[in-house]
Design an enzyme around this catalytic site. Structure first.
Site, mmCIF file in Angstrom:
data_model
loop_
_atom_site.group_PDB
_atom_site.id
_atom_site.type_symbol
_atom_site.label_atom_id
_atom_site.label_comp_id
_atom_site.label_asym_id
_atom_site.label_seq_id
_atom_site.Cartn_x
_atom_site.Cartn_y
_atom_site.Cartn_z
ATOM 1 N N ASN A 150 -7.678 -94.342 43.776
ATOM 2 C CA ASN A 150 -7.101 -95.681 43.563
ATOM 3 C C ASN A 150 -6.398 -96.252 44.795
ATOM 4 O OD1 ASN A 150 -5.085 -93.719 43.113
ATOM 5 N ND2 ASN A 150 -3.876 -95.180 41.964
ATOM 6 N N GLY A 226 -3.878 -86.948 40.727
ATOM 7 C CA GLY A 226 -5.069 -87.322 39.963
ATOM 8 C C GLY A 226 -4.744 -87.349 38.484
ATOM 9 N N THR A 230 -7.270 -83.028 34.878
ATOM 10 C CA THR A 230 -7.637 -82.286 36.096
ATOM 11 C C THR A 230 -6.442 -81.447 36.557
ATOM 12 O OG1 THR A 230 -8.907 -84.242 36.724
ATOM 13 C CG2 THR A 230 -8.764 -82.504 38.357
ATOM 14 N N GLU A 248 0.869 -84.609 40.783
ATOM 15 C CA GLU A 248 1.234 -86.004 40.478
ATOM 16 C C GLU A 248 0.145 -86.559 39.583
ATOM 17 O OE1 GLU A 248 4.033 -87.191 41.362
ATOM 18 O OE2 GLU A 248 4.589 -85.620 42.779
ATOM 19 N N CYS A 282 -1.109 -95.972 39.602
ATOM 20 C CA CYS A 282 -0.456 -95.105 38.612
ATOM 21 C C CYS A 282 0.884 -95.685 38.185
ATOM 22 C CB CYS A 282 -0.278 -93.701 39.178
ATOM 23 S SG CYS A 282 0.586 -93.691 40.748
ATOM 24 N N GLU A 461 7.228 -85.793 45.327
ATOM 25 C CA GLU A 461 6.866 -86.026 46.716
ATOM 26 C C GLU A 461 7.929 -86.935 47.327
ATOM 27 O OE1 GLU A 461 2.790 -87.593 46.054
ATOM 28 O OE2 GLU A 461 2.099 -85.653 46.816
HETATM 29 P P1 NDP Z 1 -9.214 -87.102 38.954
HETATM 30 O O1 NDP Z 1 -8.260 -86.145 38.349
HETATM 31 O O2 NDP Z 1 -10.538 -87.268 38.327
HETATM 32 O O3 NDP Z 1 -9.509 -86.719 40.470
HETATM 33 C C1 NDP Z 1 -8.490 -86.589 41.453
HETATM 34 C C2 NDP Z 1 -9.034 -85.763 42.605
HETATM 35 O O4 NDP Z 1 -9.276 -84.446 42.155
HETATM 36 C C3 NDP Z 1 -10.365 -86.275 43.161
HETATM 37 O O5 NDP Z 1 -10.417 -86.025 44.549
HETATM 38 C C4 NDP Z 1 -11.358 -85.407 42.414
HETATM 39 O O6 NDP Z 1 -12.583 -85.344 43.093
HETATM 40 C C5 NDP Z 1 -10.615 -84.081 42.433
HETATM 41 N N1 NDP Z 1 -11.021 -83.108 41.432
HETATM 42 C C6 NDP Z 1 -11.625 -83.320 40.235
HETATM 43 N N2 NDP Z 1 -11.846 -82.136 39.611
HETATM 44 C C7 NDP Z 1 -11.348 -81.162 40.419
HETATM 45 C C8 NDP Z 1 -11.273 -79.737 40.342
HETATM 46 N N3 NDP Z 1 -11.748 -79.069 39.302
HETATM 47 N N4 NDP Z 1 -10.696 -79.067 41.354
HETATM 48 C C9 NDP Z 1 -10.198 -79.729 42.408
HETATM 49 N N5 NDP Z 1 -10.248 -81.073 42.568
HETATM 50 C C10 NDP Z 1 -10.810 -81.790 41.579
HETATM 51 O O7 NDP Z 1 -8.436 -88.481 39.064
HETATM 52 P P2 NDP Z 1 -9.010 -89.868 39.549
HETATM 53 O O8 NDP Z 1 -9.574 -89.732 40.930
HETATM 54 O O9 NDP Z 1 -9.855 -90.435 38.457
HETATM 55 O O10 NDP Z 1 -7.663 -90.729 39.716
HETATM 56 C C11 NDP Z 1 -7.069 -91.422 38.689
HETATM 57 C C12 NDP Z 1 -5.895 -90.638 38.134
HETATM 58 O O11 NDP Z 1 -4.948 -90.372 39.156
HETATM 59 C C13 NDP Z 1 -5.152 -91.410 37.068
HETATM 60 O O12 NDP Z 1 -4.881 -90.554 35.992
HETATM 61 C C14 NDP Z 1 -3.860 -91.806 37.762
HETATM 62 O O13 NDP Z 1 -2.769 -92.001 36.902
HETATM 63 C C15 NDP Z 1 -3.644 -90.637 38.661
HETATM 64 N N6 NDP Z 1 -2.736 -90.995 39.748
HETATM 65 C C16 NDP Z 1 -1.470 -90.477 39.744
HETATM 66 C C17 NDP Z 1 -0.569 -90.834 40.725
HETATM 67 C C18 NDP Z 1 0.807 -90.257 40.759
HETATM 68 O O14 NDP Z 1 1.444 -90.350 41.796
HETATM 69 N N7 NDP Z 1 1.297 -89.655 39.690
HETATM 70 C C19 NDP Z 1 -0.945 -91.770 41.792
HETATM 71 C C20 NDP Z 1 -2.301 -92.240 41.696
HETATM 72 C C21 NDP Z 1 -3.161 -91.861 40.702
HETATM 73 P P3 NDP Z 1 -13.771 -86.357 42.698
HETATM 74 O O15 NDP Z 1 -13.212 -87.723 42.652
HETATM 75 O O16 NDP Z 1 -14.707 -86.162 43.800
HETATM 76 O O17 NDP Z 1 -14.262 -85.895 41.360
#
Ligand code: NDP
Length: 480
Positions: A150, A226, A230, A248, A282, A461
């Protein structure tokens, strides 16, 4: 077609398998570049390179590491327009947002931690006559940094900068959905001659590449941003190995608007805090709670302003909303609109995909949507949608507002609008979230703790929190 490269051991390289994944432009729905589909071999090489670089990088004086971070920041500054354009094309966000927020913030993350490490000091305790304790804070080792799509370069650098500043070496994976600016960062590292192995960027899918990184016994800590599911999966793998972890995760943030607020400011900011980056931040408020006395007035004005928002080609200066990041995410958001309807929700504005003209006719656009009439316990009000969808609900008392605000599994951020100081302090104290904004939104000071409670994460963080996370404290007690 452009092929993105991995950055391992100081060099740009193809994945060992020579296999690639399609990278889409969300505003056109078409493939415009190829991403390495990295496998175990690439990941192991990156981790080995980071391990080999650790001794020399961690032994550099802080001032030397700070000057490397400054060089990265300066190079980002000099390629600001190119990076902003790349971010907008890769992610679908308005170019104006990438220019004003994403890329300047990525630069500032490096600048901030270049300075912070120069001021970072560890504790000393005089325990009694002839006894002193002091704390050594040493870098932990090889840091695995995994970030979402994002705010691609913004969140990627938010992890990498403190990890490197503290003396760790890094193996990082950006989201496979938005890899372009991480790739451009690796070009920058090559250009400035960052020592080999200090930062390694491996592209690929989360379930394979990401999983190989976090499952390796050779990494020393994991910093992840993420989704909550996950995060739970990563915790299951990493926690039994007793490695440090910062997670996070998702949110379902309440925006509490009291009768006595500054109406115009609350309205204007709520439009932004609901729909900035198509609601894919987020920290966006997704549950708008409005006190009964101004509920109808606020609702009508909010619906009118949101209905007039300009959705368009992200590269147009006047587009306020761009495209949704990917087709699966677009489908997921639309499915939540159907869920909301089936739960009895009334769509006050939006609720439909938008077809634009010409090059953008196959892009993934959704009208900003406001839904009324839903119970707090329904799926729409409980689950993270992460798109341009908000619900609006009335409340009567402070207690009711707190009850509504706190009744989800998440606890990331909250916004309060009131002109009553006591109300502001009381709600800020009682609300279960890691970040609270009063009469503002998204004002960030990089020294403050950043992160969530409950299912929104573990750890914080920002500022010293990040430097404490990326170092291992060791207490030394001396009797003299
Ligand atoms: P995901 O959890 O799908 O993915 C996050 C990252 O993890 C990506 O790089 C993804 O790779 C990777 N990933 C996925 N599966 C695995 C695994 N098994 N092992 C290691 N890495 C993995 O989240 P999104 O990318 O869809 O992001 C959206 C989410 O992030 C929302 O829930 C949002 O709220 C959260 N978020 C939280 C923030 C915070 O500060 N709390 C800030 C911003 C977002 P790939 O994309 O290649 O699958």
């Amino acid at each position: 077609m452009k092929k993105i490269a991995n950055y391992i051991n100081g060099k740009l390289s193809a994945p060992a398998s020579n296999q690639y994944i399609d990278n889409y432009n969300p505003a056109t729905g078409s493939v415009y570049s190829l991403i390495p589909n990295s496998g175990d071999e690439d990941v192991q090489f990156a981790i080995k390179s980071a391990r080999e670089a650790f001794d020399s990088w961690s032994s550099l004086p802080n001032a030397k590491r700070a000057s490397w971070l400054d060089k990265i920041a300066n190079a980002i500054e000099s390629r600001m327009d190119e990076l902003a354009l790349a971010e907008s094309i890769d992610n679908g966000k308005p170019l104006s947002l990438a220019k004003s927020v994403d890329i300047p913030r990525a630069r500032d993350n490096f600048k901030f931690y270049a300075t912070a490490i120069m001021h970072y000091a560890s504790e000393s305790h005089r325990t009694g006559d002839g006894i002193i304790n002091y704390t050594l804070r040493k870098p932990v080792g090889v840091a695995a940094c995994i970030s979402p799509w994002n705010l691609p370069l913004y969140l990627f650098s938010w992890k990498i900068a403190p990890a490197l500043a503290a003396g760790n070496t890094v193996v990082a994976k950006p989201s496979e959905i938005t890899p372009m600016t991480a790739y451009l960062l690796s070009e920058i590292c090559v250009e400035i001659g960052l020592p080999a192995g200090v930062l390694n960027i491996v592209h690929g899918l989360g379930a394979t590449t990401g999983n190989a990184i976090i499952s390796s016994n050779e990494i020393d800590l994991v910093s992840f941003t993420g989704g909550t599911s996950t995060g739970a999966h990563i915790a299951k793998i990493v926690a039994p190995k007793f490695k440090k972890m910062s997670l996070e995760l998702g949110g379902k943030n309440p925006n509490i608007i009291f009768d006595d607020c500054d109406f115009e400011k609350a309205l204007k900011t709520t439009v932004h805090s609901s729909f900035e980056n198509q609601g894919q931040i987020c920290l966006c408020g997704s549950r708008i709670l409005v006190q009964r006395g101004i509920y109808e007035k606020f609702k009508n004005a909010f619906v009118e302003q949101v209905g007039n928002m300009r959705i368009g080609n992200p590269l147009n200066e006047d587009s306020q909303l761009g495209a949704i990041v990917s087709k699966p995410h677009f489908d997921k958001i639309l499915s939540y609109i159907e869920i909301a309807k089936s739960e009895g929700g009334k769509i006050l504005t939006g609720g439909i995909p938008i077809s634009l003209a010409d090059d953008n006719k196959d892009g993934w656009f959704i009208a900003p949507t406001i839904i009324e009439g839903l119970d707090q316990q329904c799926r729409t009000n409980q689950e993270e949608i992460f798109g341009p969808i908000v619900t609006i609900q009335p409340f009567d008392t402070i207690e009711e507002a707190l009850e509504l605000a706190n009744s989800t599994e998440y606890g990331l951020a909250a916004t309060i609008w009131t002109s009553n100081l006591s109300t502001a302090h009381h709600v800020a104290d009682k609300i279960k979230s890691g970040i609270v904004w009063v009469n503002c939104w998204l004002l960030r000071d990089l020294r403050t703790p950043f992160g969530g409670m409950k299912n929104s994460g573990v750890g914080r963080e920002g500022g010293w929190e990040a430097l404490n996370f990326f170092t291992e404290p060791k207490n030394v007690c001396i009797k003299f």
